[in-house]
Design an enzyme around this catalytic site. Structure first.
Site, PDB file in Angstrom:
ATOM      1  N   SER A 110       0.743  -1.309  -0.035  1.00 32.58           N
ATOM      2  CA  SER A 110       0.073   0.013  -0.328  1.00 32.58           C
ATOM      3  C   SER A 110       1.100   1.527  -0.081  1.00 32.58           C
ATOM      4  CB  SER A 110      -0.943   0.181   1.009  1.00 32.58           C
ATOM      5  OG  SER A 110      -1.927  -0.682   1.400  1.00 32.58           O
TER       6      SER A 110
ATOM      7  N   GLU B 108      -3.530 -13.861   2.135  1.00 30.25           N
ATOM      8  CA  GLU B 108      -4.254 -13.780   3.564  1.00 30.25           C
ATOM      9  C   GLU B 108      -5.425 -12.893   3.926  1.00 30.25           C
ATOM     10  OE1 GLU B 108      -2.990  -8.944   2.677  1.00 30.25           O
ATOM     11  OE2 GLU B 108      -2.150  -9.118   4.780  1.00 30.25           O
TER      12      GLU B 108
ATOM     13  N   ASN C  10     -13.706  -3.803   3.727  1.00 28.42           N
ATOM     14  CA  ASN C  10     -14.991  -4.789   4.115  1.00 28.42           C
ATOM     15  C   ASN C  10     -15.724  -4.387   3.104  1.00 28.42           C
ATOM     16  OD1 ASN C  10     -13.497  -6.527   6.296  1.00 28.42           O
ATOM     17  ND2 ASN C  10     -15.553  -6.295   7.095  1.00 28.42           N
ATOM     18  N   GLU C  11     -15.822  -3.739   2.810  1.00 26.09           N
ATOM     19  CA  GLU C  11     -16.787  -2.942   1.441  1.00 26.09           C
ATOM     20  C   GLU C  11     -15.906  -3.438   0.067  1.00 26.09           C
ATOM     21  OE1 GLU C  11     -14.944  -0.367   3.354  1.00 26.09           O
ATOM     22  OE2 GLU C  11     -17.064  -0.252   4.695  1.00 26.09           O
TER      23      GLU C  11
HETATM   24  C1  LIG Z   1      -3.073  -1.941  11.070  1.00 24.50           C
HETATM   25  C2  LIG Z   1      -3.012  -1.773   9.452  1.00 24.50           C
HETATM   26  C3  LIG Z   1      -2.348  -2.425   8.664  1.00 24.50           C
HETATM   27  C4  LIG Z   1      -1.601  -2.795   7.201  1.00 24.50           C
HETATM   28  N1  LIG Z   1      -0.572  -3.787   7.344  1.00 24.50           N
HETATM   29  C5  LIG Z   1      -0.397  -3.511   5.841  1.00 24.50           C
HETATM   30  C6  LIG Z   1       1.206  -4.777   5.264  1.00 24.50           C
HETATM   31  O1  LIG Z   1       1.034  -5.025   5.766  1.00 24.50           O
HETATM   32  N2  LIG Z   1       1.118  -4.557   4.160  1.00 24.50           N
HETATM   33  C7  LIG Z   1       0.625  -3.305   3.264  1.00 24.50           C
HETATM   34  O2  LIG Z   1       0.777  -3.278   1.819  1.00 24.50           O
HETATM   35  N3  LIG Z   1      -0.601  -2.595   3.377  1.00 24.50           N
HETATM   36  C8  LIG Z   1      -0.845  -2.588   4.888  1.00 24.50           C
HETATM   37  N4  LIG Z   1      -2.680  -2.340   5.013  1.00 24.50           N
HETATM   38  C9  LIG Z   1      -3.299  -1.363   4.618  1.00 24.50           C
HETATM   39  C10 LIG Z   1      -4.783  -2.063   4.007  1.00 24.50           C
HETATM   40  O3  LIG Z   1      -4.006  -2.478   3.091  1.00 24.50           O
HETATM   41  C11 LIG Z   1      -4.912  -0.210   3.282  1.00 24.50           C
HETATM   42  O4  LIG Z   1      -5.084   0.229   4.032  1.00 24.50           O
HETATM   43  C12 LIG Z   1      -6.635  -0.535   3.313  1.00 24.50           C
HETATM   44  O5  LIG Z   1      -6.234  -1.531   1.299  1.00 24.50           O
HETATM   45  C13 LIG Z   1      -7.573   0.370   2.225  1.00 24.50           C
HETATM   46  O6  LIG Z   1      -6.729   1.421   1.461  1.00 24.50           O
HETATM   47  P1  LIG Z   1      -6.681   2.718   2.037  1.00 24.50           P
HETATM   48  O7  LIG Z   1      -6.233   2.851   3.516  1.00 24.50           O
HETATM   49  O8  LIG Z   1      -5.631   3.398   0.556  1.00 24.50           O
HETATM   50  O9  LIG Z   1      -8.599   3.539   2.394  1.00 24.50           O
HETATM   51  P2  LIG Z   1      -9.030   3.583   0.741  1.00 24.50           P
HETATM   52  O10 LIG Z   1      -9.037   2.845  -0.547  1.00 24.50           O
HETATM   53  O11 LIG Z   1      -8.915   5.541   0.681  1.00 24.50           O
HETATM   54  O12 LIG Z   1     -10.487   3.205   1.281  1.00 24.50           O
HETATM   55  C14 LIG Z   1     -11.783   4.750   1.802  1.00 24.50           C
HETATM   56  C15 LIG Z   1     -13.027   4.353   2.428  1.00 24.50           C
HETATM   57  O13 LIG Z   1     -12.997   4.126   0.628  1.00 24.50           O
HETATM   58  C16 LIG Z   1     -13.951   2.817   0.613  1.00 24.50           C
HETATM   59  N5  LIG Z   1     -13.315   2.136  -0.614  1.00 24.50           N
HETATM   60  C17 LIG Z   1     -12.517   2.667  -1.744  1.00 24.50           C
HETATM   61  N6  LIG Z   1     -12.647   2.000  -2.861  1.00 24.50           N
HETATM   62  C18 LIG Z   1     -13.926   1.461  -2.572  1.00 24.50           C
HETATM   63  C19 LIG Z   1     -14.717   0.883  -4.064  1.00 24.50           C
HETATM   64  N7  LIG Z   1     -14.396   0.518  -4.693  1.00 24.50           N
HETATM   65  N8  LIG Z   1     -16.180   0.593  -3.858  1.00 24.50           N
HETATM   66  C20 LIG Z   1     -16.563   0.899  -1.756  1.00 24.50           C
HETATM   67  N9  LIG Z   1     -15.866   1.391  -1.620  1.00 24.50           N
HETATM   68  C21 LIG Z   1     -14.197   1.605  -1.521  1.00 24.50           C
HETATM   69  C22 LIG Z   1     -13.248   2.197   1.598  1.00 24.50           C
HETATM   70  O14 LIG Z   1     -13.513   1.168   1.886  1.00 24.50           O
HETATM   71  C23 LIG Z   1     -12.739   2.194   2.585  1.00 24.50           C
HETATM   72  O15 LIG Z   1     -13.384   2.694   3.446  1.00 24.50           O
HETATM   73  C24 LIG Z   1      -2.650  -2.198   6.243  1.00 24.50           C
HETATM   74  C25 LIG Z   1      -3.228  -0.851   7.134  1.00 24.50           C
HETATM   75  C26 LIG Z   1      -3.276  -0.936   8.342  1.00 24.50           C
HETATM   76  C27 LIG Z   1      -5.269  -0.174   8.829  1.00 24.50           C
END
Ligand SMILES: Cc1cc2nc3c(=O)[nH]c(=O)nc-3n(C[C@H](O)[C@H](O)[C@H](O)COP(=O)(O)OP(=O)(O)OC[C@H]3O[C@@H](n4cnc5c(N)ncnc54)[C@H](O)[C@@H]3O)c2cc1C
Length: 408
Positions: free
Chosen positions: A145, A259, A391-392
């Site tokens: 990410s 995963e 979860n979305e």
């Molecule tokens: C504690 C923690 C540990 C993590 N560990 C890792 C790791 O080890 N390695 C790694 O690479 N990443 C890691 N992550 C990252 C994680 O995979 C991302 O935070 C996650 O995929 C969400 O992406 P974002 O934070 O960019 O949120 P966004 O993608 O910006 O999402 C924001 C909101 O919009 C919603 N949304 C976005 N797109 C859509 C869609 N198409 N349809 C409906 N709703 C949508 C999302 O569900 C969310 O509610 C970690 C995150 C956390 C919080």
């Protein structure tokens, strides 16, 4: 439907249970018996590097016992030091490990990086990295990410530019635990002109390479569980691409499917429910609950128990689909949703049962019910519906891949 073990499965389960009973160090039994759970990064690796001699010895002894029993890497083929277990044997193994709360040696990195190397790596890459992953010498960080590239992971911008026999990496990763990690398996943009899914490579790199810095991010529980990681002119040998150059998306999707199929989840949740039940049955639990509040939560607790039973059944379904080599992506997404949201609902109910005592944060305080187990989990479980794909996004997967609905 008969969920009972076949005679061979029962014998295998007894073998795993005996190994755990006779070898799991006292420290892990103590941790399982009570106390607040520890955060995401606090697995076997942390004990292995701990300054506390007991934790250190426990991690080593447990790894040695699993190794002697042939269970260090249940899913890996024997030629790479794995146990080569069938899918159902892995399911039984994971279930027994979860029941005892025995830590998996190697942690998430071992299963994800190991799986990527075994399925997509060259023989030289496997020989170089798998033994050290198995022994715990390599602790992996998952660098996928980025800011603006989480759900929409294919938008990632961290660049790896080819320069002779090397790539030069510049950019930022977000989340994941990079502090203390030895190696990273990450996704980097190697062809900025290609369509976004096609210009990404899956690269592994030594975290001691000059140009990498990590800054901790404090999460709701006050722990520094994850980091932001910066790459500035980081030079990586070109032979550290896993799979084909620019085709890293394919490798990443393979890893992400692993995963999401977490079968230990159902066991963990049932244990939580049983712990809450044991608490409310005690005199102290009744005092915390102040009588009336407990009556109001009875139906909620019964519902959580029913939901955990559903989660168990979904886990069995995933195991049987995997065993038959059938697709299970939407079932794995369902399991992730059910487990994470049930943990949040259960923690919510439990804090209501605790009443005002839920506000006692000090796990060692005599006033903290169950050492603040659910006060902690109430905050920590917020993360569960985000990491590993929100979860979305899991619901989108079920809608399109499971139910055949058109993309929105
Ligand atoms: C504690 C923690 C540990 C993590 N560990 C890792 C790791 O080890 N390695 C790694 O690479 N990443 C890691 N992550 C990252 C994680 O995979 C991302 O935070 C996650 O995929 C969400 O992406 P974002 O934070 O960019 O949120 P966004 O993608 O910006 O999402 C924001 C909101 O919009 C919603 N949304 C976005 N797109 C859509 C869609 N198409 N349809 C409906 N709703 C949508 C999302 O569900 C969310 O509610 C970690 C995150 C956390 C919080």
């Amino acid at each position: 439907m008969d969920w009972a073990d076949s005679p061979q499965q029962a014998a295998f389960r007894a073998q795993v249970r005996a190994l755990i009973d006779s070898n799991l160090p006292a420290l892990y039994w103590r941790r399982a018996a009570g106390g607040r759970p520890r955060g995401l990064g606090a697995a076997w690796h942390e004990d292995l590097r701990s300054a506390d001699p007991e934790a250190n010895a426990a991690a080593r002894d447990w790894a040695a016992a699993l190794h002697a029993g042939g269970f260090s890497a249940p899913a890996w083929p024997p030629e790479y030091g794995g146990a080569g277990l069938s899918t159902l044997e892995q399911f039984i193994f994971n279930q027994e490990m979860a029941v005892a709360q025995a830590p998996a040696v190697g942690g998430g990195g071992y299963s994800l990086a190991g799986a990527a190397l075994i399925a997509h790596g060259t023989e030289a890459q496997r020989r170089r990295l798998l033994p050290q992953t198995l022994s715990g010498e390599i602790h992996w960080y998952q660098g996928f990410s980025e800011p603006g590239a989480g759900s929409d992971l294919a938008s990632l911008q961290c660049r790896a530019v080819r320069d002779g026999d090397e790539y030069v990496i510049d950019g930022q990763k977000l989340w994941g635990r990079s502090r203390g990690a030895d190696w990273c398996f990450g996704l980097f943009r190697t062809d900025p002109l290609a369509p976004k899914h096609r210009g990404i490579s899956f690269i592994v790199l030594d975290m001691r390479t000059p140009g990498i810095t990590s800054r901790p991010i404090i999460t709701l529980t006050g722990e520094a569980e994850v980091d932001e990681t910066f790459f500035e002119g980081v030079r990586v040998p070109a032979d550290q691409v896993i799979g084909e150059e620019h085709r890293g998306w394919h490798v990443a999707m393979y890893v992400l499917d692993i995963e999401r199929s977490n079968v230990g989840n159902a066991v963990g949740l049932r244990r939580y429910i049983e712990a809450l039940l044991a608490h409310v049955r005690t005199e102290r639990g009744r005092v915390h609950a102040g009588g009336g509040r407990l009556t109001r939560q009875r139906h909620a607790i019964a519902q959580h128990y029913i939901d955990s039973e559903i989660l168990f059944n979904v886990s069995y379904r995933i195991a049987s689909l995997q065993g038959a080599n059938l697709p299970n992506t939407s079932e794995s997404s369902a399991s992730k949703i059910l487990g994470s949201e049930l943990t949040q609902r259960l923690s919510n109910t439990a804090t209501k049962v605790y009443g005002l005592y839920a506000n006692v944060w000090d796990a060692e305080s005599e006033h903290a019910p169950q050492h603040g187990l659910f006060s902690y989990e109430y905050l920590h479980s917020v993360l569960l519906t985000i990491y590993g794909g929100t979860n979305e996004i899991q619901r989108n997967v079920i809608a399109t891949r499971g139910l055949g609905l058109p993309r929105g």
